[in-house]
Design a protein around this motif. Structure first.
Motif, PDB file in Angstrom:
ATOM      1  N   GLU A   1     103.049  79.229 -47.125  1.00  0.00           N
ATOM      2  CA  GLU A   1     104.493  79.641 -47.422  1.00  0.00           C
ATOM      3  C   GLU A   1     104.410  81.104 -48.248  1.00  0.00           C
ATOM      4  O   GLU A   1     105.183  82.095 -48.108  1.00  0.00           O
ATOM      5  N   SER A   2     103.092  81.459 -48.819  1.00  0.00           N
ATOM      6  CA  SER A   2     102.827  82.652 -49.579  1.00  0.00           C
ATOM      7  C   SER A   2     102.306  83.699 -48.419  1.00  0.00           C
ATOM      8  O   SER A   2     102.061  84.931 -49.072  1.00  0.00           O
TER       9      SER A   2
ATOM     10  N   ARG B   1      96.827  74.341 -46.758  1.00  0.00           N
ATOM     11  CA  ARG B   1      97.937  73.856 -47.931  1.00  0.00           C
ATOM     12  C   ARG B   1      99.116  74.524 -47.789  1.00  0.00           C
ATOM     13  O   ARG B   1      99.217  75.847 -47.302  1.00  0.00           O
ATOM     14  N   LEU B   2     100.060  73.766 -47.943  1.00  0.00           N
ATOM     15  CA  LEU B   2     101.670  74.076 -47.573  1.00  0.00           C
ATOM     16  C   LEU B   2     101.945  75.678 -48.526  1.00  0.00           C
ATOM     17  O   LEU B   2     102.262  76.379 -47.919  1.00  0.00           O
ATOM     18  N   GLU B   3     101.504  75.758 -49.764  1.00  0.00           N
ATOM     19  CA  GLU B   3     101.980  76.578 -50.718  1.00  0.00           C
ATOM     20  C   GLU B   3     101.330  77.978 -50.254  1.00  0.00           C
ATOM     21  O   GLU B   3     101.782  79.093 -50.226  1.00  0.00           O
TER      22      GLU B   3
ATOM     23  N   GLN C   1     101.518  74.878 -40.132  1.00  0.00           N
ATOM     24  CA  GLN C   1     102.031  73.610 -41.093  1.00  0.00           C
ATOM     25  C   GLN C   1     101.577  72.392 -40.439  1.00  0.00           C
ATOM     26  O   GLN C   1     101.619  71.296 -41.002  1.00  0.00           O
TER      27      GLN C   1
END
Length: 300
Positions: free
Chosen positions: A296-297, A291-293, A285
């Motif tokens: 997280e995935s 990209r953050l999403e 991060q």
């Protein structure tokens, strides 16, 4: 035989009295009174001096006395431990249980006394290393202001980095201490110093810095340079101490966010990770181009 044993027993009682009530107290008081001469502002000044022992000011002489006191404490700890081991070995030759139990009792007491010396030495070395870390304060402050988001042109620029400043300062510290400190204490002090230094650098990276791909490559290169140079000064646990930072640099240098999967879990091979799954995602991060999403995935 009985008189001989009584004589040995009397000597042991006397030795124990001297070690615990006199020598330990004397060395402990000496170190406690001298530790105030290891303040960061004094140590910063001393790093500019080629040889600490060549200076004759009262404060510097007292600092030398403190360091030599550390040597005495460490040596006494080793001496008393050796005496305890000798007693333990000699107990095997006792034919009477009472005599054997008595000698083993004194062996235990001397080993406990040795432990006191070691703990005192470690405690003082930790306090000194804490002061020495503050010598790097300006360099760490400089690191916290850097941006690792830059273009190809800036990546190719040659300039003096924060790692060079740390290496130079560390070399001066070691050179200053070598004339007055024992090798055993120097190694302990260096390990304590590097552990705290690595912790502070990691905290700055995780809370103050941001990266793109080129910035991650630059940071990984800087950490490799730092570790290689520090490890070259003396034999200590530098690579182990900086293992987390090295792996943080590795993750930051990935071209794609999911490149970590090539090195994680069953694919790790001989690589032993010192950062966990949640830390990996926190490090990813820090990359402004991920990209953050998607991070997280990521399944690890």
């Amino acid at each position: 035989r009985t008189e001989s044993f009584k004589c040995v027993h009397s000597v042991l009682v006397s030795l124990n009295s001297i070690f615990i009530q006199h020598i330990f107290t004397m060395l402990s008081d000496r170190l406690t009174s001298r530790v105030k001469f290891t303040k960061p502002d004094l140590l910063i000044e001393l790093t500019e001096i080629h040889e600490l022992s060549s200076e004759n000011s009262e404060t510097r002489l007292k600092l030398c006395e403190f360091v030599r006191g550390l040597n005495d404490v460490d040596a006494m700890g080793e001496l008393v431990l050796k005496l305890g081991d000798i007693l333990s070995d000699s107990a095997e030759f006792c034919t009477r249980n009472k005599e054997k139990e008595c000698i083993l009792h004194w062996s235990y007491i001397f080993k406990e006394t040795s432990s006191k010396f070691k703990k005192l030495c470690t405690s003082m070395l930790q306090r000194v290393s804490g002061s020495y870390v503050d010598v790097f304060g300006s360099t760490l402050q400089f690191l916290s202001t850097l941006s690792y988001v830059f273009s190809h042109d800036k990546y190719e620029e040659c300039y003096e980095t924060w790692t060079g400043q740390i290496i130079e300062t560390f070399q001066k510290i070691v050179q200053n201490l070598l004339p007055i400190i024992s090798i055993a204490n120097l190694k302990k002090l260096v390990d304590c110093l590097l552990e705290e230094l690595a912790r502070r650098i990691e905290m700055i990276v995780m809370t103050r810095l941001r990266f793109n791909h080129l910035g991650g490559l630059r940071f990984e290169r800087e950490i490799r340079k730092l570790v290689a140079n520090l490890a070259g000064f003396m034999q200590c646990q530098t690579r182990d101490i900086f293992s987390r930072l090295s792996q943080i640099g590795m993750v930051l240098s990935f071209e794609a966010f999911d490149e970590i999967t090539d090195y994680w879990g069953d694919r790790a091979g001989l690589l032993t990770w010192h950062i966990n799954r949640s830390e990996v995602k926190r490090i990813l991060q820090l990359r402004v181009d991920f990209r953050l999403e998607l991070i997280e995935s990521l399944q690890l």
